[in-house]
Write an enzyme that holds these catalytic residues in place. Structure first.
Site, PDB file in Angstrom:
ATOM      1  N   SER A  20       0.806  -1.042  -0.309  1.00 41.19           N
ATOM      2  CA  SER A  20       0.171   0.402  -0.050  1.00 41.19           C
ATOM      3  C   SER A  20       1.096   1.287  -0.066  1.00 41.19           C
ATOM      4  O   SER A  20       2.033   1.216   0.787  1.00 41.19           O
ATOM      5  CB  SER A  20      -1.077   0.051   1.181  1.00 41.19           C
ATOM      6  OG  SER A  20      -1.436  -1.295   0.878  1.00 41.19           O
ATOM      7  N   ASP A  65     -14.310   1.544   8.647  1.00 37.47           N
ATOM      8  CA  ASP A  65     -15.075   1.450   6.966  1.00 37.47           C
ATOM      9  C   ASP A  65     -15.763   3.129   6.938  1.00 37.47           C
ATOM     10  O   ASP A  65     -16.463   3.487   7.495  1.00 37.47           O
ATOM     11  CB  ASP A  65     -15.885   0.643   7.129  1.00 37.47           C
ATOM     12  CG  ASP A  65     -16.462   0.027   5.612  1.00 37.47           C
ATOM     13  OD1 ASP A  65     -16.761   1.679   4.700  1.00 37.47           O
ATOM     14  OD2 ASP A  65     -17.172  -0.743   5.339  1.00 37.47           O
ATOM     15  N   VAL A  66     -15.569   3.528   5.555  1.00 39.65           N
ATOM     16  CA  VAL A  66     -14.952   5.104   5.490  1.00 39.65           C
ATOM     17  C   VAL A  66     -16.891   5.215   4.458  1.00 39.65           C
ATOM     18  O   VAL A  66     -17.621   6.308   4.398  1.00 39.65           O
ATOM     19  CB  VAL A  66     -14.015   5.622   4.615  1.00 39.65           C
ATOM     20  CG1 VAL A  66     -12.772   6.298   5.375  1.00 39.65           C
ATOM     21  CG2 VAL A  66     -13.674   5.249   2.890  1.00 39.65           C
ATOM     22  N   TYR A 154      -9.530   2.827 -16.814  1.00 37.76           N
ATOM     23  CA  TYR A 154      -9.880   3.750 -14.973  1.00 37.76           C
ATOM     24  C   TYR A 154     -11.679   3.836 -15.442  1.00 37.76           C
ATOM     25  O   TYR A 154     -11.598   4.034 -14.017  1.00 37.76           O
ATOM     26  CB  TYR A 154      -8.869   5.019 -15.148  1.00 37.76           C
ATOM     27  CG  TYR A 154      -7.880   5.800 -13.926  1.00 37.76           C
ATOM     28  CD1 TYR A 154      -8.085   4.545 -12.637  1.00 37.76           C
ATOM     29  CD2 TYR A 154      -8.205   6.630 -13.381  1.00 37.76           C
ATOM     30  CE1 TYR A 154      -7.678   4.310 -12.015  1.00 37.76           C
ATOM     31  CE2 TYR A 154      -8.527   6.855 -11.717  1.00 37.76           C
ATOM     32  CZ  TYR A 154      -7.518   5.736 -10.860  1.00 37.76           C
ATOM     33  OH  TYR A 154      -7.603   6.389  -9.438  1.00 37.76           O
ATOM     34  N   LYS A 161     -11.900  10.528  -9.043  1.00 37.46           N
ATOM     35  CA  LYS A 161     -10.368  11.495  -8.831  1.00 37.46           C
ATOM     36  C   LYS A 161     -11.006  13.320  -9.502  1.00 37.46           C
ATOM     37  O   LYS A 161     -10.290  13.444  -8.364  1.00 37.46           O
ATOM     38  CB  LYS A 161      -9.765  10.178  -9.201  1.00 37.46           C
ATOM     39  CG  LYS A 161      -9.076   9.235  -9.158  1.00 37.46           C
ATOM     40  CD  LYS A 161      -8.412   9.445  -7.292  1.00 37.46           C
ATOM     41  CE  LYS A 161      -7.768   8.417  -6.844  1.00 37.46           C
ATOM     42  NZ  LYS A 161      -8.332   8.054  -5.727  1.00 37.46           N
ATOM     43  N   THR A 192       0.715  -2.090  -6.634  1.00 35.47           N
ATOM     44  CA  THR A 192      -0.370  -2.232  -5.349  1.00 35.47           C
ATOM     45  C   THR A 192      -1.301  -3.031  -5.171  1.00 35.47           C
ATOM     46  O   THR A 192      -1.874  -3.987  -6.607  1.00 35.47           O
ATOM     47  CB  THR A 192      -0.859  -1.157  -4.588  1.00 35.47           C
ATOM     48  OG1 THR A 192      -2.108  -0.506  -5.399  1.00 35.47           O
ATOM     49  CG2 THR A 192       0.238  -0.196  -4.433  1.00 35.47           C
TER      50      THR A 192
HETATM   51  P1  NAD Z   1      -4.206  -0.336  -1.617  1.00 30.97           P
HETATM   52  O1  NAD Z   1      -5.437  -1.878  -2.568  1.00 30.97           O
HETATM   53  O2  NAD Z   1      -3.098  -0.452  -0.824  1.00 30.97           O
HETATM   54  O3  NAD Z   1      -4.978   0.673  -0.606  1.00 30.97           O
HETATM   55  C1  NAD Z   1      -6.627   1.351  -1.295  1.00 30.97           C
HETATM   56  C2  NAD Z   1      -6.997   1.197  -0.097  1.00 30.97           C
HETATM   57  O4  NAD Z   1      -8.277   1.506   0.074  1.00 30.97           O
HETATM   58  C3  NAD Z   1      -6.715  -0.255   0.903  1.00 30.97           C
HETATM   59  O5  NAD Z   1      -6.189  -0.192   2.166  1.00 30.97           O
HETATM   60  C4  NAD Z   1      -8.518  -0.320   1.618  1.00 30.97           C
HETATM   61  O6  NAD Z   1      -8.244  -1.171   2.747  1.00 30.97           O
HETATM   62  C5  NAD Z   1      -8.901   1.028   1.034  1.00 30.97           C
HETATM   63  N1  NAD Z   1     -10.221   1.067   1.615  1.00 30.97           N
HETATM   64  C6  NAD Z   1     -11.303   0.962   0.083  1.00 30.97           C
HETATM   65  N2  NAD Z   1     -12.711   1.015   0.484  1.00 30.97           N
HETATM   66  C7  NAD Z   1     -12.431   1.585   2.016  1.00 30.97           C
HETATM   67  C8  NAD Z   1     -13.125   1.989   2.672  1.00 30.97           C
HETATM   68  N3  NAD Z   1     -14.599   1.778   2.674  1.00 30.97           N
HETATM   69  N4  NAD Z   1     -13.188   1.994   4.110  1.00 30.97           N
HETATM   70  C9  NAD Z   1     -11.840   2.704   4.313  1.00 30.97           C
HETATM   71  N5  NAD Z   1     -10.869   1.893   3.373  1.00 30.97           N
HETATM   72  C10 NAD Z   1     -11.409   1.285   2.025  1.00 30.97           C
HETATM   73  O7  NAD Z   1      -3.988   0.529  -3.185  1.00 30.97           O
HETATM   74  P2  NAD Z   1      -2.873   1.805  -3.200  1.00 30.97           P
HETATM   75  O8  NAD Z   1      -2.271   1.619  -4.593  1.00 30.97           O
HETATM   76  O9  NAD Z   1      -2.412   1.952  -2.016  1.00 30.97           O
HETATM   77  O10 NAD Z   1      -3.786   3.264  -3.228  1.00 30.97           O
HETATM   78  C11 NAD Z   1      -4.026   3.840  -2.462  1.00 30.97           C
HETATM   79  C12 NAD Z   1      -4.668   5.035  -2.974  1.00 30.97           C
HETATM   80  O11 NAD Z   1      -3.406   5.578  -3.929  1.00 30.97           O
HETATM   81  C13 NAD Z   1      -6.183   5.294  -3.619  1.00 30.97           C
HETATM   82  O12 NAD Z   1      -6.721   6.656  -3.704  1.00 30.97           O
HETATM   83  C14 NAD Z   1      -4.881   5.027  -4.913  1.00 30.97           C
HETATM   84  O13 NAD Z   1      -6.656   5.452  -6.170  1.00 30.97           O
HETATM   85  C15 NAD Z   1      -3.989   6.196  -5.036  1.00 30.97           C
HETATM   86  N6  NAD Z   1      -3.004   5.821  -5.637  1.00 30.97           N
HETATM   87  C16 NAD Z   1      -2.918   4.250  -6.640  1.00 30.97           C
HETATM   88  C17 NAD Z   1      -1.853   4.405  -7.835  1.00 30.97           C
HETATM   89  C18 NAD Z   1      -0.942   3.164  -7.641  1.00 30.97           C
HETATM   90  O14 NAD Z   1      -1.420   2.799  -9.361  1.00 30.97           O
HETATM   91  N7  NAD Z   1      -1.356   2.289  -7.356  1.00 30.97           N
HETATM   92  C19 NAD Z   1      -1.719   5.418  -8.327  1.00 30.97           C
HETATM   93  C20 NAD Z   1      -2.280   6.401  -8.531  1.00 30.97           C
HETATM   94  C21 NAD Z   1      -2.952   6.626  -6.926  1.00 30.97           C
HETATM   95  C1  IMJ Z   2      -6.850   1.131 -11.592  1.00 33.15           C
HETATM   96  C2  IMJ Z   2      -7.830   0.814 -12.982  1.00 33.15           C
HETATM   97  C3  IMJ Z   2      -7.361   0.617 -14.144  1.00 33.15           C
HETATM   98  C4  IMJ Z   2      -6.117   1.503 -14.516  1.00 33.15           C
HETATM   99  C5  IMJ Z   2      -5.128   1.648 -13.668  1.00 33.15           C
HETATM  100  C6  IMJ Z   2      -5.984   1.732 -12.402  1.00 33.15           C
HETATM  101  N1  IMJ Z   2      -4.444   2.308 -13.421  1.00 33.15           N
HETATM  102  C7  IMJ Z   2      -4.141   2.587 -12.367  1.00 33.15           C
HETATM  103  C8  IMJ Z   2      -5.314   2.065 -11.783  1.00 33.15           C
HETATM  104  C9  IMJ Z   2      -3.699   2.934 -14.929  1.00 33.15           C
HETATM  105  C10 IMJ Z   2      -2.695   2.894 -12.315  1.00 33.15           C
HETATM  106  C11 IMJ Z   2      -4.812   2.394  -9.888  1.00 33.15           C
HETATM  107  N2  IMJ Z   2      -5.077   2.977  -8.978  1.00 33.15           N
HETATM  108  C12 IMJ Z   2      -4.704   4.488  -9.755  1.00 33.15           C
HETATM  109  C13 IMJ Z   2      -6.464   3.097  -8.929  1.00 33.15           C
HETATM  110  O1  IMJ Z   2      -6.376   4.645  -8.259  1.00 33.15           O
HETATM  111  C14 IMJ Z   2      -6.958   2.588  -8.637  1.00 33.15           C
HETATM  112  C15 IMJ Z   2      -7.794   1.983  -7.502  1.00 33.15           C
HETATM  113  C16 IMJ Z   2      -8.787   0.543  -7.927  1.00 33.15           C
HETATM  114  C17 IMJ Z   2      -8.610  -0.281  -7.852  1.00 33.15           C
HETATM  115  C18 IMJ Z   2      -9.531  -1.743  -7.828  1.00 33.15           C
HETATM  116  C19 IMJ Z   2      -8.864  -2.942  -8.217  1.00 33.15           C
HETATM  117  C20 IMJ Z   2     -10.367  -3.992  -7.600  1.00 33.15           C
HETATM  118  C21 IMJ Z   2     -11.388  -3.429  -7.029  1.00 33.15           C
HETATM  119  N3  IMJ Z   2     -12.045  -2.662  -7.367  1.00 33.15           N
HETATM  120  C22 IMJ Z   2     -10.646  -1.328  -7.582  1.00 33.15           C
HETATM  121  N4  IMJ Z   2     -11.211   0.173  -6.807  1.00 33.15           N
HETATM  122  C23 IMJ Z   2     -10.111   1.107  -7.159  1.00 33.15           C
HETATM  123  O2  IMJ Z   2     -12.740  -4.762  -6.863  1.00 33.15           O
END
Ligand code: NAD
Ligand code: IMJ
Length: 258
Positions: A20, A65-66, A154, A161, A192
């Site tokens: 994460s 849980d938000v 996405y 977002k 992640t």
């Molecule tokens: P992650 O899956 O580790 O984190 C997502 C978190 O959201 C998890 O801990 C999950 O438990 C929490 N969550 C979901 N529903 C929830 C709820 N109802 N109540 C409380 N918590 C809840 O993945 P991550 O990549 O670390 O994502 C963290 C943030 O970073 C997200 O906002 C994601 O959109 C953003 N982000 C991710 C990437 C990427 O490529 N991984 C890129 C840019 C931004």
């Molecule tokens: C997520 C989906 C499609 C394309 C994506 C992503 N790209 C990236 C992400 C290009 C970088 C990861 N990202 C930025 C996110 O914010 C992901 C959010 C997410 C992912 C899941 C997977 C599992 C599920 N629900 C989800 N909801 C949000 O069931």
């Protein structure tokens, strides 16, 4: 030795596991001397987050849980910090089918869920925790380029977002008078749990490494160090901003010819 977050208390949401982004942020906040509390979504994450908390030596963990206002209120009531200096919001969720079906097929319910969990939750947490930020504070959320450009698959998350980034601006305006700054970090793609199972994610990473000015992908530790900056007094003049931590990817228009 003085550290950037000495004497500050922080609440970091969104830790599910070691991959994460919130984990990297919590580790960096600890390194910089902050007193850190973690929140996690539910029982499914509890054991892992307990182990992580012990590893990092954080001050404590709380479930939240938000999706539920009552759960947010209960978490805030249990938070032992008298004063909170920093909040990190690292939470997103959309129904999986909405990240693969064409965007135009997004259901009313799927649209609402993505916006509720991924954008409204920042407003709810800011409202609930703002009163604890009695010496001012910093709120930082995580966004992605899909807020402002079309990224394949996405879909509704991109729209959520965009709402999240608008929430950052309105919250910054509301809370500025209380000395509370609100910003987003727009991170480049990172492998992640939230990226697992996303179609062609490896190709997305390869594309970023090929095109970005730094010719590589984004490391969670880089995102975490920027989060430290925003939470620290070094960030005192920055609010309402979207800070790209993406190896420069978002500035590129056309790729350089070979
Ligand atoms: P992650 O899956 O580790 O984190 C997502 C978190 O959201 C998890 O801990 C999950 O438990 C929490 N969550 C979901 N529903 C929830 C709820 N109802 N109540 C409380 N918590 C809840 O993945 P991550 O990549 O670390 O994502 C963290 C943030 O970073 C997200 O906002 C994601 O959109 C953003 N982000 C991710 C990437 C990427 O490529 N991984 C890129 C840019 C931004
Ligand atoms: C997520 C989906 C499609 C394309 C994506 C992503 N790209 C990236 C992400 C290009 C970088 C990861 N990202 C930025 C996110 O914010 C992901 C959010 C997410 C992912 C899941 C997977 C599992 C599920 N629900 C989800 N909801 C949000 O069931």
């Amino acid at each position: 030795m003085s550290a950037l977050l000495d004497g500050k208390s922080a609440l970091v949401t969104g830790v599910a596991n070691k991959w994460s982004i919130a984990y990297a942020i919590a580790a960096a906040f600890q390194r910089e001397g902050a007193k850190v509390y973690l929140t996690y979504q539910g029982e499914r994450q509890q054991r892992t987050v307990e182990d992580i908390a012990a590893d990092l030596g954080v001050a404590g963990i709380l479930q939240c849980d938000v999706a539920s206002d009552a759960a947010i209120d209960e978490m805030v009531a249990r938070l032992p910090f008298e004063r909170l200096d920093a909040l990190v919001h690292s939470i997103a969720f959309a129904n999986r089918e909405d990240l693969s079906n064409p965007f135009s097929q997004t259901s009313r319910e799927g649209f609402a869920t993505a916006h509720d969990i991924s954008a409204y939750s920042l407003v709810a947490l800011s409202r609930a925790l703002g009163p604890k930020m009695t010496a001012g504070g910093s709120i930082t959320t995580l966004s992605y380029l899909g807020a402002v450009r079309v990224i394949p698959n996405y879909n509704v998350m991109g729209v959520a977002k965009a709402a999240l980034e608008a929430c950052v601006r309105y919250l910054a305006s509301d809370l500025g008078a209380s000395g509370i700054r609100v910003n987003a970090i727009s991170a480049g793609p990172i492998k992640t749990a939230s990226a697992r199972g996303i179609k062609d994610f490896s190709k997305v990473l390869d594309g970023v490494a090929a095109v970005s000015p730094l010719k590589r992908t984004t490391d969670p530790a880089e995102v975490a160090d920027s989060a430290v900056f925003l939470a620290s007094d070094l960030g005192r003049g920055v609010t309402g901003n979207i800070l790209y931590v993406d190896a420069g990817f978002q500035v590129m228009g056309l790729q350089k010819p070979e």
